[in-house]
Design an enzyme around this catalytic site. Structure first.
Site, mmCIF file in Angstrom:
data_model
loop_
_atom_site.group_PDB
_atom_site.id
_atom_site.type_symbol
_atom_site.label_atom_id
_atom_site.label_comp_id
_atom_site.label_asym_id
_atom_site.label_seq_id
_atom_site.Cartn_x
_atom_site.Cartn_y
_atom_site.Cartn_z
ATOM 1 N N HIS A 225 0.853 -1.197 0.000
ATOM 2 C CA HIS A 225 0.000 0.000 0.000
ATOM 3 C C HIS A 225 0.888 1.245 0.000
ATOM 4 O O HIS A 225 1.828 1.351 0.785
ATOM 5 C CB HIS A 225 -0.910 -0.008 1.221
ATOM 6 C CG HIS A 225 -1.868 1.139 1.250
ATOM 7 N ND1 HIS A 225 -2.956 1.214 0.404
ATOM 8 C CD2 HIS A 225 -1.899 2.266 2.001
ATOM 9 C CE1 HIS A 225 -3.621 2.324 0.651
ATOM 10 N NE2 HIS A 225 -2.992 2.990 1.603
ATOM 11 N N TYR A 250 -7.471 9.156 -0.987
ATOM 12 C CA TYR A 250 -7.747 9.774 0.311
ATOM 13 C C TYR A 250 -6.639 10.787 0.622
ATOM 14 O O TYR A 250 -5.532 10.736 0.065
ATOM 15 C CB TYR A 250 -7.849 8.721 1.419
ATOM 16 C CG TYR A 250 -6.586 7.924 1.663
ATOM 17 C CD1 TYR A 250 -5.511 8.460 2.379
ATOM 18 C CD2 TYR A 250 -6.469 6.608 1.205
ATOM 19 C CE1 TYR A 250 -4.351 7.728 2.610
ATOM 20 C CE2 TYR A 250 -5.313 5.870 1.429
ATOM 21 C CZ TYR A 250 -4.260 6.435 2.138
ATOM 22 O OH TYR A 250 -3.116 5.709 2.352
ATOM 23 N N ASP A 531 -29.202 -20.285 15.789
ATOM 24 C CA ASP A 531 -30.636 -20.367 15.509
ATOM 25 C C ASP A 531 -30.812 -21.406 14.408
ATOM 26 O O ASP A 531 -30.371 -21.174 13.273
ATOM 27 C CB ASP A 531 -31.149 -18.992 15.070
ATOM 28 C CG ASP A 531 -32.630 -18.978 14.739
ATOM 29 O OD1 ASP A 531 -33.448 -19.026 15.667
ATOM 30 O OD2 ASP A 531 -32.963 -18.928 13.533
#
Length: 805
Positions: A225, A250, A531
C-alpha cells in the site's frame, strides 16, 4: 521474561498493544507481549493514520467509536502524546449514485449516534481549501473523525499496559507454540519459554505464519500500500481528512502539507512465498508506475498537488483479508486467539478492537455482535492460498466501489457446486455465492411471468428481477423447487449427545426419534448465539441444519462446549448431503406418486422426519419450512442429488412446479416473520425481545442462558422486534435505515423486502416494547421519510394452517 503468564500477546503493533492495554485495564495484569523486533516495527509504523468511524454495521461502527473515545483520553492517562487530531472527515460524492450512498450513510449515522451531516461542494471546499469542486455534487462531513500518529498511539498503549503490570519483551521471536489435548500449553521463544493457557496472535502480516505453528489457517494477504507525503505548503493544519472514492484516493493534513494515498485497481500482493525473517521496520521500494494512476486522479481533485514537492512515497505491506473485515476471536485450538487482518483500518479500530477482544477473553463473550469479524466465519476452502489471494485481491481493488445490497463478488468462482448445479444453469439461474457455494438467486426465464412494475425504487431495485415475484407466487399458489444443498449440516452423536444438546438449547430437543425442533443456543447473557433446527435421528444421534453462512460459527460454538470425557462427537456433514426443498400447495401431489411412503398429514405430520425413497433416491425427509408452505426438505447422499432434482422436476411439471431461488425465499420468509440470525437476531438479543418466547422451555431443566432469561422474564423488555408495513409498496428498506415514532428515532431496520402475496413493503425493526400494532412509524429511505405502521405478525397465514395442511 516471566516463566508463566495468564495470557501471551504475540505482536507489538497497535493491535497487540491495544489488546494488552485492555486486558490490563480489565484486571489481567499477569500478561506478556512478545515482539520479534521493536514495537511498531511491522505495519504500524508506516500507517497513514486515518480514523473514520462510520461502517456498514452497528457493531463495527461502535467499535470505531470506542476507539475515538479512548484516543481522546489516553494521552492524559499515561502522560504521553498520542498524536490524536479530531479534525473531522469529508467523503465526496461525484455522481448521483455516490450521493445516494451518502444519503444512505447519513441515515445509518442517525441510528448509530454519529453527528454526520451532508454538505455542499462549496462547504466542503471551505473546510478543505486545496480541493477542486469540479464534478462534486456534495459531501458527508463527520466532525468527530480525525487522524492519529501510529507510533505515538502504540507507545501510549504499551505504557498504559506496563503501568498496570504487563511485561513487554522486544527482540523476542516465537519459535513454537506447544499444545496438549487441543489446548494451548506453552509459548516457546528464542529467549525462553512461557507457560500459558491463552495466546493472542496479533502478528499483523506475520499472523498466518504464527497460526501455522498450531495448525490454524489465518487467511490474509499482505498488500503493498502506497501514499505520498508533500512538503509543508502553508495548508491549514486543522483541515479534515478527505476521501474521494470515485477517484480512489484519500488525503489528510500533515504539518502544513498533505498525505495522499489510495486503492489502485491493480494491487500488488507481497510476501506470497514467505516474509523475510529480517523484514522489521522496513519499507518496500517506491513503485511510482503503480502509483501513477492514483496520482493522476488526485491531481484532478487537488490540482496544486501537481506542483507540490514530494518528501517521499511510502510503500509498505498491509495485511488484508478475503472479505475486508478484521479476523478476531477464538479458534478450534482452545486458548489460541487471533486478532489480525486489519485491512488498513488498524489505527481506526485498534482502541475499540482491543477492548472487544479483551472483554471477549475476560467475560467469555464479546460485548458487541462480532460475527462479521469472527475468525470462525471462514470455511475450509480458505486453506487454499490461491483462493484466498483471489478474494483478497478483489477486496483491495474494489475497496472504494459502491456496494449495492445483494452485491455479488466474482473472484474465485465457481468453487463449491451442488450436484444439481448443471440443471440450475440449464434453467437460467442467476447465481449468487455464499461461503463459496454457488446458489441460485433467481431463474431469469421466470421473469416473463413476473411484473416489472413491482421493481422497487432506488437501490433495492438494482439487483432484482421480476422472476423473484414469479417464483414467490409459484410457491404460494402451486409449488416451487429449491436447491438447499449449501445449508450447513452438523451431526452430534454419542452416549452424551442428548444431555449435551439439552444443556446448550433453550427448547426441548431430546424428544422422540424423528422429532424436529426449532431452537436457539444462547450465551450466558441470554443472547442468541445460534438459531437452527435439530432432528433426532436416533437415541444417540442428532442432526442440526443451519444457515449456509453460519455453519462454521455454529460448529465452533458447539465444539467449544463439548465435554472432555469423549461422550459427544461433533461432525460437519455439509458436503456429504444434498438437499432439495419442495414447497407449495401442490407439494404433496407431486411427492406422493414418487414414494411408497405415506406422506399424508396424518402419517407424516409437521415438524417430523423419516426415511423414504423418492423414485430411486434414498432420502431423509424433514417436514419443515422456511417459506411458510406445505413441503419438505429432502436430504440424500450427494451423489444422488442430481437424480433427486430431476425426479421431482419431471413429476412436478404437470402441477405447475417452478424452480425457485434464494431471493424468493427471503420475500417468502418475510411474509411469515421468520427471523434471520445475524440481522434480525443475534448475541445481543434474547428470545423474548426477538419474539421467539415460544421456543423457550424454562421448565426443562438447566441450560446455558436460563438464569438470564428468568431475570428477563421478570422485567418486561424495553424493545422488541416488530413487523412494519410501509405505505408506499415500492419503497423497500434494505437494512440499517432509521425508524421514527412520534418524531423520535427509536430503532433501525434489521431486514426488509417486498411481500408479493400480501402486496406490501415489509420491514423488521426493534421498537419500544410499548409500541403496539397500529402505531404509526416512519422509515428513512435515502433521505425520504416513508410512513407506515407496526403490524400484527405474521402477515401471511397467521394461524399457520398452510404449513400444517
Amino acid at each position: 521474561m516471566k516463566p508463566h503468564a495468564q495470557a501471551v500477546v504475540i505482536g507489538g503493533g497497535v493491535g497487540g498493544a491495544a489488546i494488552l492495554y485492555w486486558l490490563a485495564r480489565l484486571g489481567w495484569t499477569d500478561t506478556v507481549l512478545v515482539e520479534r523486533s521493536r514495537v511498531t516495527s511491522g505495519s504500524t509504523f508506516h500507517s497513514a493514520g486515518l480514523v473514520g468511524q462510520l461502517r456498514g454495521s452497528l457493531s463495527l461502527t461502535r467499535m470505531m467509536m470506542n476507539s475515538v473515545d479512548l484516543y481522546r483520553k489516553l494521552g492524559e492517562e499515561v502522560g504521553l502524546e498520542t498524536g490524536w487530531h479530531e479534525v473531522g472527515s469529508l467523503r465526496l460524492a461525484s455522481s448521483q449514485e455516490r450521493m445516494e450512498e451518502l444519503s444512505r450513510q447519513a441515515g445509518w449515522a442517525k441510528t448509530f449516534g454519529l453527528p454526520l451531516e451532508l454538505v455542499s461542494a462549496q462547504e466542503a471546499q471551505k473546510m478543505f481549501p486545496p480541493m477542486s469542486m469540479d464534478g462534486v455534487l456534495g459531501a458527508a462531513y463527520l466532525p468527530t473523525d480525525g487522524y492519529i500518529d501510529p507510533s505515538q498511539l502504540t507507545f501510549a498503549l504499551v505504557e498504559g499496559a506496563r503501568r498496570r503490570g504487563a511485561e513487554i519483551c522486544e527482540e523476542t521471536r516465537v519459535t513454537a507454540i506447544e499444545t496438549a489435548n487441543g489446548r494451548v500449553k506453552r509459548v516457546v521463544t528464542d529467549k525462553g519459554d512461557i507457560d500459558t493457557d491463552l495466546v493472542v496472535n496479533a502478528g499483523g502480516m506475520f499472523a498466518a505464519e504464527i497460526g501455522r505453528l498450531v495448525g490454524v489457517t489465518v487467511p490474509l494477504i499482505p498488500m503493498a500500500h502506497e501514499y505520498l507525503i508533500t512538503t509543508p505548503s502553508g495548508l491549514p493544519r486543522d483541515m479534515p481528512t478527505m476521501r474521494d472514492p470515485s477517484l480512489l484516493v484519500y488525503y489528510r493534513p500533515e504539518s502544513g502539507g498533505l498525505i495522499m494515498g489510495g486503492y489502485e485497481r491493480d494491487p500488488k500482493p507481497w510476501g506470497l512465498d514467505g516474509i523475510p525473517a529480517d523484514f522489521n521496520g522496513k519499507l518496500l521500494e517506491p513503485d511510482w508506475d503503480r502509483f501513477e494512476p492514483l496520482m493522476t486522479n488526485a491531481i484532478v481533485r487537488t490540482p496544486t498537488l501537481k506542483d507540490a514537492s514530494v518528501v517521499r512515497l511510502v510503500n509498505g505491506p498491509e495485511a488484508f483479508t478475503p472479505d475486508g473485515e478484521f479476523i478476531l476471536g477464538p479458534t478450534d485450538v482452545r486458548g489460541f486467539w487471533v486478532a489480525a487482518g486489519f485491512c488498513a483500518h488498524g489505527l481506526a479500530g485498534a482502541g475499540g478492537m482491543g477492548r472487544l477482544v479483551a472483554e471477549w477473553i475476560v467475560d467469555g463473550r464479546p460485548q458487541l455482535d462480532a460475527w462479521e469479524m469472527d475468525s470462525r466465519r471462514f470455511g475450509r476452502h480458505y486453506i487454499s492460498g490461491e483462493y484466498t489471494l483471489a478474494r483478497t485481491r478483489e477486496v483491495y481493488s474494489t475497496y472504494y466501489d459502491v456496494k449495492y445490497p445483494g452485491h455479488e463478488r466474482s473472484a474465485g468462482r465457481p468453487l463449491r457446486l451442488s450436484p444439481a448445479y448443471t440443471r440450475l444453469q440449464e434453467l437460467g439461474a442467476a447465481f449468487g455465492e455464499k461461503s463459496g457455494w454457488e446458489r441460485a438467486n433467481w431463474f431469469e426465464p421466470n421473469a416473463a411471468r413476473g411484473d416489472e412494475s413491482l421493481r422497487p425504487r432506488g437501490w433495492a431495485g438494482r439487483l432484482w428481477s421480476p422472476a423473484i415475484e414469479a417464483e414467490h407466487r409459484a410457491c404460494r399458489e402451486t409449488a416451487a423447487l429449491f436447491d438447499f444443498t449449501s445449508f450447513a449440516k452438523i451431526e452430534v452423536r454419542g452416549r452424551g449427545a442428548a444431555e449435551f444438546l439439552e444443556r446448550l438449547t433453550d427448547n426441548r430437543v431430546a424428544r422422540s426419534v424423528g422429532a424436529l425442533t426449532y431452537t436457539q443456543m444462547l450465551n450466558e447473557g441470554g443472547g442468541i448465539e445460534c438459531d437452527f433446527t435439530v432432528t433426532r435421528l436416533a437415541e444417540d444421534r442428532f442432526r442440526i441444519v443451519t444457515g449456509t453462512a453460519f455453519g462454521q460459527h455454529d460448529l465452533y460454538w458447539i465444539r467449544d462446549h463439548i465435554p472432555d470425557d469423549g461422550s459427544v462427537q461433533v461432525e460437519d456433514v455439509t458436503s456429504s448431503l444434498a438437499c432439495i426443498g419442495l414447497w407449495g400447495p401442490a407439494a404433496r401431489q407431486i411427492l406422493q406418486p414418487l414414494t411408497t411412503a405415506d406422506v399424508s398429514n396424518h402419517a407424516f405430520p409437521y415438524m417430523t422426519a423419516r426415511q423414504l425413497a423418492v423414485g430411486s433416491v434414498p432420502c431423509f425427509a424433514l417436514r419443515v419450512t422456511y417459506v411458510g408452505e406445505l413441503g419438505w426438505e429432502l436430504y440424500c447422499p450427494s451423489e444422488f442429488g442430481l437424480r433427486l432434482w430431476d425426479t421431482i422436476w419431471e413429476a412436478g411439471q404437470r402441477h405447475g412446479l417452478s424452480a425457485g431461488g434464494y431471493k424468493a425465499v427471503d420475500s417468502l420468509r418475510l411474509e411469515k416473520g421468520y427471523r434471520v440470525w445475524g440481522s434480525d437476531i443475534g448475541p445481543e438479543v434474547n428470545p423474548y425481545e426477538a419474539g421467539l418466547a415460544f421456543t423457550v422451555k424454562l421448565d426443562k431443566g438447566d441450560f446455558i442462558g436460563r438464569e438470564a432469561l428468568l431475570k428477563a422474564r421478570e422485567t418486561q423488555p424495553e424493545t422488541r422486534l416488530a413487523c412494519l408495513v410501509l405505505d408506499d409498496p415500492r419503497s423497500v428498506a434494505l437494512g440499517s435505515e432509521p425508524v421514527r415514532i412520534a418524531g423520535e428515532i427509536t430503532g433501525r431496520i434489521t431486514s426488509g423486502g417486498y411481500g408479493y402475496a400480501v402486496g406490501r413493503s415489509i420491514a423488521y425493526a426493534y421498537v419500544p416494547a410499548a409500541a403496539r400494532p397500529g402505531t404509526p412509524v416512519e422509515v428513512e429511505i435515502f433521505g425520504t421519510w416513508v410512513p407506515g405502521q407496526i403490524a400484527e405478525e405474521p402477515l401471511y397465514d397467521p394461524a399457520g394452517q398452510r404449513v400444517r395442511s
